[in-house]
Design a protein around this motif. Structure first.
Motif, mmCIF file in Angstrom:
data_model
loop_
_atom_site.group_PDB
_atom_site.id
_atom_site.type_symbol
_atom_site.label_atom_id
_atom_site.label_comp_id
_atom_site.label_asym_id
_atom_site.label_seq_id
_atom_site.Cartn_x
_atom_site.Cartn_y
_atom_site.Cartn_z
ATOM 1 N N TYR A 90 -73.422 11.407 -39.173
ATOM 2 C CA TYR A 90 -73.608 11.628 -40.604
ATOM 3 C C TYR A 90 -72.310 11.454 -41.401
ATOM 4 O O TYR A 90 -72.274 11.755 -42.594
ATOM 5 C CB TYR A 90 -74.149 13.044 -40.838
ATOM 6 C CG TYR A 90 -75.536 13.261 -40.287
ATOM 7 C CD1 TYR A 90 -76.657 12.864 -41.004
ATOM 8 C CD2 TYR A 90 -75.731 13.845 -39.040
ATOM 9 C CE1 TYR A 90 -77.934 13.045 -40.500
ATOM 10 C CE2 TYR A 90 -77.001 14.043 -38.527
ATOM 11 C CZ TYR A 90 -78.092 13.637 -39.260
ATOM 12 O OH TYR A 90 -79.366 13.820 -38.755
ATOM 13 N N ALA A 128 -77.015 7.163 -40.990
ATOM 14 C CA ALA A 128 -76.874 7.950 -39.762
ATOM 15 C C ALA A 128 -77.479 7.210 -38.575
ATOM 16 O O ALA A 128 -76.909 7.220 -37.470
ATOM 17 C CB ALA A 128 -77.534 9.313 -39.943
ATOM 18 N N ASP A 129 -78.638 6.579 -38.773
ATOM 19 C CA ASP A 129 -79.230 5.783 -37.692
ATOM 20 C C ASP A 129 -78.330 4.611 -37.308
ATOM 21 O O ASP A 129 -78.172 4.279 -36.136
ATOM 22 C CB ASP A 129 -80.604 5.254 -38.130
ATOM 23 C CG ASP A 129 -81.718 6.262 -37.874
ATOM 24 O OD1 ASP A 129 -81.514 7.181 -37.053
ATOM 25 O OD2 ASP A 129 -82.779 6.142 -38.505
ATOM 26 N N ASP A 159 -75.802 17.984 -34.562
ATOM 27 C CA ASP A 159 -75.219 16.737 -34.080
ATOM 28 C C ASP A 159 -73.842 16.960 -33.473
ATOM 29 O O ASP A 159 -73.434 16.249 -32.554
ATOM 30 C CB ASP A 159 -75.131 15.735 -35.236
ATOM 31 C CG ASP A 159 -74.912 14.311 -34.775
ATOM 32 O OD1 ASP A 159 -75.664 13.857 -33.897
ATOM 33 O OD2 ASP A 159 -73.980 13.659 -35.283
ATOM 34 N N GLY A 186 -80.078 8.835 -44.195
ATOM 35 C CA GLY A 186 -80.814 8.690 -42.942
ATOM 36 C C GLY A 186 -80.569 7.348 -42.288
ATOM 37 O O GLY A 186 -80.328 7.264 -41.070
ATOM 38 N N PRO A 213 -83.197 10.412 -37.853
ATOM 39 C CA PRO A 213 -82.634 10.709 -39.170
ATOM 40 C C PRO A 213 -83.300 9.953 -40.313
ATOM 41 O O PRO A 213 -83.484 10.505 -41.403
ATOM 42 C CB PRO A 213 -81.163 10.294 -39.014
ATOM 43 C CG PRO A 213 -80.875 10.443 -37.560
ATOM 44 C CD PRO A 213 -82.153 10.045 -36.875
ATOM 45 N N PHE A 221 -78.951 17.659 -44.820
ATOM 46 C CA PHE A 221 -78.563 17.413 -43.434
ATOM 47 C C PHE A 221 -77.467 18.326 -42.911
ATOM 48 O O PHE A 221 -76.981 18.116 -41.788
ATOM 49 C CB PHE A 221 -78.116 15.949 -43.279
ATOM 50 C CG PHE A 221 -79.230 14.940 -43.425
ATOM 51 C CD1 PHE A 221 -80.228 14.849 -42.469
ATOM 52 C CD2 PHE A 221 -79.287 14.095 -44.524
ATOM 53 C CE1 PHE A 221 -81.253 13.926 -42.592
ATOM 54 C CE2 PHE A 221 -80.302 13.170 -44.660
ATOM 55 C CZ PHE A 221 -81.300 13.084 -43.693
ATOM 56 N N ALA A 262 -78.413 19.782 -39.640
ATOM 57 C CA ALA A 262 -78.490 18.691 -38.661
ATOM 58 C C ALA A 262 -77.093 18.221 -38.265
ATOM 59 O O ALA A 262 -76.874 17.815 -37.110
ATOM 60 C CB ALA A 262 -79.295 17.526 -39.233
#
Length: 391
Positions: free
Chosen positions: A367, A361-362, A243, A358, A52, A236, A239
């Motif tokens: 998210y 999210a990591d 996810d 990003g 991400p 996102f 995504a």
């Protein structure tokens, strides 16, 4: 665009073709050039092993290019050559879409997206200057709705194309190649029908320096925060579906409903504008969008992403367009400078959004917190605008 006679029917046809050219230009530059990254992103992340945070940096490179383009456009160097600049930027957009399908390195992808952002800013600013001036001169307010509705059309077409690729296992590289082909087809239409210049009451001249008033400063700040708030979901959303365990077809479906909600959004908010005014509609749109951003991660599949996509599509183009219109009203004799500098503030927010999202999210593994931060930004943008309205 070929000259037409002065009959009423021909004038109506000419302004219709002008609006069509604007819509196609926005579909290519924004719907494909800027937002096609969203539906393709999950496949790219899987195929290239991107996380991400890396995906966020690539997205932010696009918005950094958009920021640079907005700043460059503010200097007035394109007076009288807006059409040439817009068409050149559309050619660049098509070529850069093609290049995305050829690259694999994250830094190369970021560089391509940076240049694509620069091109999309030029198309948006200079095409809008041409198309909206003709709509204003013809006293046809629907031209604005048609012009900005092209973004939603581009998103919808790209979602349908991506769904077909999913069915036939086409892969993400082919997706970029087909997007480039659509962009070249759109370019041919814009070249044919986009008018030659901006409608002016006199010869082209450089605008005077922008007079910064407190309301204009507040609006510009709010517009920048709005850029941060909307772009997290706009980048996102697909995504988020991946996810949450959604299928590839559902990913395309969520992006499709986003585009379908976006295409007529400026038009169906117009009754609210007549009732409560541009500024209040801008603020209301930010609040509605905040609900969608929150819903996309707080509600389960399929409801969360679908609601998020519909509310995102229903608001982000409208808020973008109406915010610029409020800025134009506050700008006095320097409307293009105000448009370009507000777009620059918008660009700063867009650069920060994917990077922050990003990393969040990591860090968190989802998210959710990134989207909630974006929703908070949208609420703040609404509050700032309402505050300056009351002042």
């Amino acid at each position: 665009m070929p000259p037409l006679s002065d009959s009423g029917a021909d004038r109506d046809r000419q302004i219709l073709l002008t609006a069509l050219a604007g819509a196609i230009a926005m579909a290519v530059a924004m719907g494909l050039g800027r937002f096609f990254y969203t539906p393709v992103l999950p496949e790219m992340m899987d195929g290239l092993g991107l996380g991400p945070s890396e995906a966020g940096w690539i997205a932010s490179a696009n918005y950094a290019g958009y920021l640079l383009g907005a700043i460059l456009a503010a200097w007035g160097w394109a007076e009288g050559i807006e059409r040439k600049v817009a068409l050149s930027a559309l050619v660049a957009t098509a070529l850069l879409l093609l290049a995305m399908g050829l690259a694999s390195d994250a830094l190369v992808l970021a560089g391509i997206r940076f240049l694509a952002g620069l091109a999309s800013a030029f198309v948006m600013i200079f095409t809008s200057a041409i198309v909206l001036s003709h709509g204003l001169a013809a006293a046809k307010p629907w031209v604005q709705s048609g012009h900005f509705g092209g973004v939603g059309v581009g998103i919808s077409v790209s979602a349908l194309m991506f769904a077909i690729l999913v069915l036939f296992d086409g892969g993400w590289r082919l997706a970029w190649f087909l997007a480039a082909g659509l962009a070249f087809a759109g370019l041919a239409m814009v070249f044919r029908y986009l008018p030659g210049d901006v409608m002016r009451s006199g010869p082209a001249k450089k605008e005077p320096p922008l007079a910064w008033t407190r309301p204009l400063i507040a609006l510009t700040v709010a517009y920048g925060i709005f850029g941060f708030g909307y772009i997290v979901t706009a980048t996102f959303l697909v995504a988020i579906v991946r996810d949450g365990g959604g299928s590839s077809l559902f990913e395309a479906g969520v992006w499709l409903v986003t585009g379908l909600a976006a295409a007529p959004s400026v038009a169906y908010w117009m009754p609210a504008v007549r009732r409560i005014g541009l500024t209040n509609v801008f603020a209301l749109g930010c609040l509605v969008e905040a609900l969608g951003v929150g819903a996309s991660v707080l509600l389960p599949l399929p409801f969360g992403p679908l609601i998020g996509g519909v509310l995102l599509g229903a608001t982000f183009i409208m808020v973008t367009a109406f915010g610029l219109q409020v800025g134009r009203n506050l700008a006095g004799e320097s409307p293009r400078r105000a448009l370009a500098l507000m777009t620059a503030a918008f660009g700063v927010g867009q650069i920060l959004g994917p990077v922050v999202a990003g990393y969040l999210a990591d860090w968190t593994g989802s998210y959710t917190w990134a989207s909630l931060a974006a929703a908070a930004g949208l609420v703040a943008s609404s509050a700032i605008v309402l505050g300056f309205r009351k002042s």
